[in-house]
Design an enzyme around this catalytic site. Sequence first.
Site, mmCIF file in Angstrom:
data_model
loop_
_atom_site.group_PDB
_atom_site.id
_atom_site.type_symbol
_atom_site.label_atom_id
_atom_site.label_comp_id
_atom_site.label_asym_id
_atom_site.label_seq_id
_atom_site.Cartn_x
_atom_site.Cartn_y
_atom_site.Cartn_z
ATOM 1 N N GLU A 147 0.878 -1.172 0.000
ATOM 2 C CA GLU A 147 0.000 0.000 0.000
ATOM 3 C C GLU A 147 0.910 1.214 0.000
ATOM 4 O OE1 GLU A 147 -2.594 2.307 3.378
ATOM 5 O OE2 GLU A 147 -2.990 0.156 3.164
ATOM 6 N N GLU A 156 -1.892 10.962 4.279
ATOM 7 C CA GLU A 156 -2.965 10.696 5.236
ATOM 8 C C GLU A 156 -2.958 11.821 6.262
ATOM 9 O OE1 GLU A 156 -4.086 6.359 6.299
ATOM 10 O OE2 GLU A 156 -1.894 6.415 6.176
#
Length: 185
Positions: free
Chosen positions: A57, A62
């Site tokens: 990933e 984020e």
Amino acid sequence: GLTAPYSSGRLFSLGRSEWQFGRFEIRAKLPIGRGTWAALWMFTAKQAYGRWPRSGEIDIMEHVGYEMDAVHGTAHMANASGAGGVGYTAVIENVDTTFHTYAVEWRPNEIRWFVDGVEYYVYENPQTGWEDWPFDQPFYLILNLAVGGDWGGAQGIDPDIWPQRMEVDYVRVYDFGDSPILNND
């Protein structure tokens, strides 16, 4: 059924476009407030090495609403999964009032993270196998704004912040010329 005064949402390119290597750039303005979890990230449909985190990933950015001046760039794989992935936290201001450009440059031997054109982290392929570098297959893009969750909701959800949104000005993908030809009809 479940009812709440808010919901999470996401857009993804799965089934539309996947890429293997390139520059992935998203210009966005983020939400504010405890309980929000905005993410611009990449995942693989093929899962050649197995389920998450084995096939990797790439988190372009984020952000959790209880850490307003921090954005995180992370790579997850078998030998560095969960909150302990490899990555770095960049400190920037005004993520909710100003558009910022979040990017990764993903090449066969490294991934580099940027905010507003400034590089803040690089993860180099250690050449030790897929457990440390599953990033040799196509990935698709995901843009999401979650409410709550293990990280976003770690300090609860402020009921007085709604409505919230993540505004995206653009998403751009650039080919460096080292990408294999993919069928992206």
